[in-house]
Design an enzyme around this catalytic site. Structure first.
Site, PDB file in Angstrom:
ATOM      1  N   ASP A  91      -8.665 -16.443 -16.685  1.00 18.15           N
ATOM      2  CA  ASP A  91      -9.246 -17.112 -15.596  1.00 18.15           C
ATOM      3  C   ASP A  91     -10.497 -18.041 -16.060  1.00 18.15           C
ATOM      4  O   ASP A  91     -11.300 -17.841 -16.848  1.00 18.15           O
ATOM      5  CB  ASP A  91     -10.139 -15.879 -15.050  1.00 18.15           C
ATOM      6  CG  ASP A  91     -10.527 -16.108 -13.503  1.00 18.15           C
ATOM      7  OD1 ASP A  91     -10.088 -16.294 -12.643  1.00 18.15           O
ATOM      8  OD2 ASP A  91     -12.060 -16.291 -13.350  1.00 18.15           O
TER       9      ASP A  91
ATOM     10  N   ASN B 272      -0.508   4.727  -0.260  1.00 22.23           N
ATOM     11  CA  ASN B 272      -1.059   5.569   0.644  1.00 22.23           C
ATOM     12  C   ASN B 272      -1.911   5.548   1.530  1.00 22.23           C
ATOM     13  O   ASN B 272      -2.725   6.355   1.976  1.00 22.23           O
ATOM     14  CB  ASN B 272      -2.042   6.151  -0.771  1.00 22.23           C
ATOM     15  CG  ASN B 272      -3.131   5.152  -1.110  1.00 22.23           C
ATOM     16  OD1 ASN B 272      -3.079   3.987  -0.526  1.00 22.23           O
ATOM     17  ND2 ASN B 272      -4.216   5.612  -1.931  1.00 22.23           N
TER      18      ASN B 272
ATOM     19  N   ASP C  40      -4.245   3.734   2.642  1.00 14.66           N
ATOM     20  CA  ASP C  40      -5.626   3.350   2.736  1.00 14.66           C
ATOM     21  C   ASP C  40      -6.010   1.819   3.215  1.00 14.66           C
ATOM     22  O   ASP C  40      -7.054   1.451   3.064  1.00 14.66           O
ATOM     23  CB  ASP C  40      -6.707   3.674   1.519  1.00 14.66           C
ATOM     24  CG  ASP C  40      -6.231   2.709   0.354  1.00 14.66           C
ATOM     25  OD1 ASP C  40      -5.279   2.021   0.347  1.00 14.66           O
ATOM     26  OD2 ASP C  40      -6.581   3.235  -0.636  1.00 14.66           O
TER      27      ASP C  40
ATOM     28  N   ASP D 215      -4.453 -10.356 -16.140  1.00 17.98           N
ATOM     29  CA  ASP D 215      -5.419 -11.399 -15.923  1.00 17.98           C
ATOM     30  C   ASP D 215      -6.569 -10.835 -16.775  1.00 17.98           C
ATOM     31  O   ASP D 215      -7.050  -9.824 -16.879  1.00 17.98           O
ATOM     32  CB  ASP D 215      -5.897 -11.132 -14.285  1.00 17.98           C
ATOM     33  CG  ASP D 215      -6.318 -12.622 -13.572  1.00 17.98           C
ATOM     34  OD1 ASP D 215      -7.039 -13.390 -14.349  1.00 17.98           O
ATOM     35  OD2 ASP D 215      -5.669 -12.898 -12.406  1.00 17.98           O
TER      36      ASP D 215
ATOM     37  N   GLU E  52      -6.125 -20.844 -16.879  1.00 20.10           N
ATOM     38  CA  GLU E  52      -6.555 -21.467 -15.696  1.00 20.10           C
ATOM     39  C   GLU E  52      -7.654 -22.378 -15.831  1.00 20.10           C
ATOM     40  O   GLU E  52      -8.798 -22.040 -16.408  1.00 20.10           O
ATOM     41  CB  GLU E  52      -7.027 -20.561 -14.766  1.00 20.10           C
ATOM     42  CG  GLU E  52      -7.228 -21.019 -13.196  1.00 20.10           C
ATOM     43  CD  GLU E  52      -8.328 -20.411 -12.301  1.00 20.10           C
ATOM     44  OE1 GLU E  52      -8.234 -20.771 -11.283  1.00 20.10           O
ATOM     45  OE2 GLU E  52      -9.015 -19.759 -12.797  1.00 20.10           O
TER      46      GLU E  52
ATOM     47  N   ASP F  68      -1.715  -1.102  -3.736  1.00 21.54           N
ATOM     48  CA  ASP F  68      -1.989  -0.385  -4.993  1.00 21.54           C
ATOM     49  C   ASP F  68      -0.856  -0.169  -6.169  1.00 21.54           C
ATOM     50  O   ASP F  68       0.022  -0.880  -5.767  1.00 21.54           O
ATOM     51  CB  ASP F  68      -2.470   1.280  -4.527  1.00 21.54           C
ATOM     52  CG  ASP F  68      -1.400   1.648  -3.618  1.00 21.54           C
ATOM     53  OD1 ASP F  68      -0.240   1.508  -3.880  1.00 21.54           O
ATOM     54  OD2 ASP F  68      -1.614   2.337  -2.676  1.00 21.54           O
TER      55      ASP F  68
ATOM     56  N   ASP G 216       0.901  -1.256  -0.243  1.00 25.07           N
ATOM     57  CA  ASP G 216       0.031   0.080   0.033  1.00 25.07           C
ATOM     58  C   ASP G 216       0.899   1.141   0.063  1.00 25.07           C
ATOM     59  O   ASP G 216       1.850   1.297   0.851  1.00 25.07           O
ATOM     60  CB  ASP G 216      -0.999  -0.090   1.096  1.00 25.07           C
ATOM     61  CG  ASP G 216      -1.767   1.157   1.324  1.00 25.07           C
ATOM     62  OD1 ASP G 216      -2.039   1.943   0.327  1.00 25.07           O
ATOM     63  OD2 ASP G 216      -2.053   1.448   2.539  1.00 25.07           O
TER      64      ASP G 216
ATOM     65  N   HIS H 171      -3.282 -17.267  -5.115  1.00 29.90           N
ATOM     66  CA  HIS H 171      -4.150 -16.613  -4.364  1.00 29.90           C
ATOM     67  C   HIS H 171      -5.387 -17.326  -4.262  1.00 29.90           C
ATOM     68  O   HIS H 171      -6.123 -16.927  -3.089  1.00 29.90           O
ATOM     69  CB  HIS H 171      -4.490 -15.325  -5.098  1.00 29.90           C
ATOM     70  CG  HIS H 171      -5.276 -15.477  -6.381  1.00 29.90           C
ATOM     71  ND1 HIS H 171      -4.827 -16.094  -7.423  1.00 29.90           N
ATOM     72  CD2 HIS H 171      -6.598 -15.356  -6.642  1.00 29.90           C
ATOM     73  CE1 HIS H 171      -5.850 -16.224  -8.402  1.00 29.90           C
ATOM     74  NE2 HIS H 171      -6.820 -15.928  -7.959  1.00 29.90           N
TER      75      HIS H 171
HETATM   76  C1  NOJ Z   1     -10.505 -18.190 -10.483  1.00 30.55           C
HETATM   77  C2  NOJ Z   1      -9.874 -17.115  -9.814  1.00 30.55           C
HETATM   78  O1  NOJ Z   1      -8.366 -17.385  -9.493  1.00 30.55           O
HETATM   79  C3  NOJ Z   1     -10.523 -16.680  -8.411  1.00 30.55           C
HETATM   80  O2  NOJ Z   1      -9.819 -16.025  -7.343  1.00 30.55           O
HETATM   81  C4  NOJ Z   1     -11.840 -16.496  -8.644  1.00 30.55           C
HETATM   82  O3  NOJ Z   1     -12.433 -16.437  -7.615  1.00 30.55           O
HETATM   83  C5  NOJ Z   1     -12.489 -17.119  -9.608  1.00 30.55           C
HETATM   84  N1  NOJ Z   1     -11.966 -17.683 -10.672  1.00 30.55           N
HETATM   85  C6  NOJ Z   1     -13.782 -16.395 -10.163  1.00 30.55           C
HETATM   86  O4  NOJ Z   1     -13.129 -15.446 -11.149  1.00 30.55           O
END
Ligand code: NOJ
Length: 559
Positions: free
Chosen positions: A199, A23, A25, A98, A256, A29, A21, A329
């Site tokens: 994704d 700034n 908040d 992404d 993915e 970012d 971060d 993530h």
């Molecule tokens: C896969 C992503 O990596 C995940 O974080 C997301 O919740 C779902 N696809 C829906 O976009």
């Protein structure tokens, strides 16, 4: 097999909300990322995959996009993003964005229009159906719990959302929608990006008629994956996307793909088919799930992990290409899941890193992995932010009366917030991530585990990653060499050889706290040079028999 820059690259994933971060908040970012580019350069990575930074109401932290061509206010402006790309390219780093086009946000202008009326020009950008016998159009379950359909009273129909109710699925059957996606992709490609991570891209083609799935005993909704994963037109769509958006740009793509198997992955990644360069498959991250899905915990067995990786290494040996990851993530921290995040945290993090970087494929490092960051155990459900976790808790504990402790334990082991706690930069408050209140609490272990300390310690996980990444650049065998399993039945040691242009590399990984003995197959000469190891070891020696220390990893090149 051709040589390509993206095969030789090491990718680093940034989850911007939790990275840095700038700034105060409490939310990471773009300027925060820019301030850490020199850190990433020092680590030695080549490519950054940036999780979504587009306009979004953040129902799913940016994976619900309301404007594909705009930057989320909390993350900065388009001028900041332009500067990020520029600063990266100046340092020789590439950027992949992404691409989230299985669904948009329900706040996207297309959906706002689409829901207005059945004859709206945007109606067919989404998947609308009548209910059946007063119920949803089919029994598919959302990946985030409950029905995959939401009723909309404006037009008395339901729309499909495989993820949250605020993530309506886009209708890829509609050529106009597809053209919009390709044009948006070219918008970013023309800005100079170096590729896309796509994704859940193998969800975009649904089976005609959207039939009911078979529901498990006593369950109202059923995982409908058979009807939308790797669907009937997926290869046509990807080839069209390649032709209309990607061709002509020297970029990398990684799709993915939950539920993809080796045979399908070959079709997706074979070079002459022009679909994607590589896929994220899920087999190894499903090994510790029972029949009830991800929250139904099972022990992770090394032998299962080895079988799975071996299948993929051999399966894509001549055709296609592997991506290599142990966390991201959406997954728990790898050292907590596959290693020992207590007394052998440093050793096991390095051992797993050795594994990742000595397989054939492109390695992906998830932010904080290079510090050996661990899972977190918040006591209260109120400290969690992830929609998947919160929906699951509500369904199981509040609606179905399941045991709170049991469900919390599954969250501690599998929840996505394990990976999303802010990066621990130093020992100051909130780990130096923010001067404000972080959007998600920092892992309380930040005083012992942080980047400042790791950079100052030559024996840290960070410096080990640096060395591994550098070795991969100097040793094409690590990228291109073929893979052969050694000691295929051992229950603690995972060992393999790699072969390239007359050279042989031997990798020994002890996945246990014990001290098992590695044995070299008799066909090899046993004098070898150590390339890297996570304990003090002689630089050369006879490796006929090697007693490994807890979580020890050694990589040798035979003389
Ligand atoms: C896969 C992503 O990596 C995940 O974080 C997301 O919740 C779902 N696809 C829906 O976009």
């Amino acid at each position: 097999m051709t040589k390509q820059w993206w095969k030789e690259a090491v990718v680093y994933q940034i989850y911007p909300r939790s990275f840095k971060d700038s700034n105060g908040d409490g939310i990471g970012d773009i300027n925060g990322i820019i301030s850490k580019l020199d850190y990433l350069k020092e680590l030695g990575i080549d490519v950054i995959w940036l999780s979504p930074v587009y306009q979004s109401p953040n129902d799913d932290n940016g994976y619900d996009i309301s404007d594909y061509r705009g930057i989320m206010d909390e993350f900065g402006t388009m001028a900041d993003w332009d500067r990020l790309l520029d600063e990266m390219h100046k340092r020789g780093l590439k950027l992949i964005m992404d691409l989230v086009v299985n669904h948009s946000s329900d706040e996207h202008a297309w959906f706002v229009e689409s829901r207005k009326s059945k004859d709206n020009p945007y109606r067919d950008y989404y998947i609308w159906r009548d209910g059946k016998d007063g119920r949803e159009p089919n029994n598919w379950e959302s990946c985030f719990s409950g029905s995959a359909w939401k009723y909309d009273d404006a037009t008395d129909q339901y729309f499909l959302h495989l993820f949250s109710q605020k993530q309506p699925d886009l209708n890829w059957e509609n050529p106009k929608l597809r053209e919009e996606v390709y044009s948006m992709m070219k918008f970013w490609l023309d800005k100079g990006i170096d590729g896309f991570r796509m994704d859940v891209i193998n969800f975009i083609s649904k089976v005609d008629g959207l039939p009911d799935a078979e529901a498990p005993e006593g369950r109202k909704y059923a995982p409908g994956g058979d009807y939308y994963m790797n669907g009937p037109k997926i290869h046509d769509y990807l080839q069209e996307m390649h032709e209309k958006a990607l061709s002509g740009y020297n970029v990398m793509t990684v799709g993915e793909m939950p539920g993809v198997n080796v045979e399908e992955a070959k079709l997706y990644t074979a070079e002459d088919r022009n679909e994607v360069n590589m896929v994220f498959q899920f087999e190894h991250v499903d090994l510790d799930s029972g029949p009830g899905g991800k929250w139904d915990l099972r022990p992770m067995k090394m032998s299962a992990l080895r079988d799975s990786f071996t299948k993929w290494q051999k399966g894509l040996e001549h055709e296609g290409w592997n991506s290599l990851y142990l966390n991201n993530h959406d997954q728990p921290r790898m050292v907590s899941r596959f290693g020992n995040d207590k007394e052998y945290r440093v050793e096991s993090a390095k051992m797993l890193a050795t594994f990742l970087h000595t397989l054939k494929g492109t390695p992906y490092i998830y932010q904080g992995e290079e510090l050996g960051m661990t899972n977190v155990q918040f006591d209260s459900i109120n400290d969690y932010e992830d929609i998947e976790t919160l929906n699951m808790y509500r369904e199981k504990v509040i609606e179905n009366g399941e045991d709170h402790e049991k469900v919390m334990n599954s969250i501690h082991v599998k929840g996505r917030d394990n990976a999303r706690t802010p990066i621990q930069w130093d020992e100051t408050e909130h780990g130096g991530f923010t001067t404000g209140e972080p959007w998600l609490k920092v892992n309380p272990n930040y005083k012992e585990i942080n980047a400042k300390q790791a950079m100052a310690d030559p024996h840290s996980v960070f410096h080990y990653y640096r060395k591994l990444i550098a070795l991969r650049k100097e040793n094409p065998i690590m990228v291109y060499g073929s893979y052969e399993l050694i000691m295929p039945d051992h229950d603690k040691i995972y060992a393999y050889s790699r072969h390239f242009e007359g050279e042989t590399m031997i990798v020994m990984l002890n996945f246990s706290e014990g001290t098992p003995v590695f044995e070299l197959p008799s066909e090899y000469e046993s004098m070898a040079d150590l390339l890297i190891g996570n304990y003090d070891t002689e630089a050369e020696g006879d490796i006929r028999e090697v007693k490994l220390r807890p979580y020890e990893a050694r990589v040798y090149v035979l003389k």
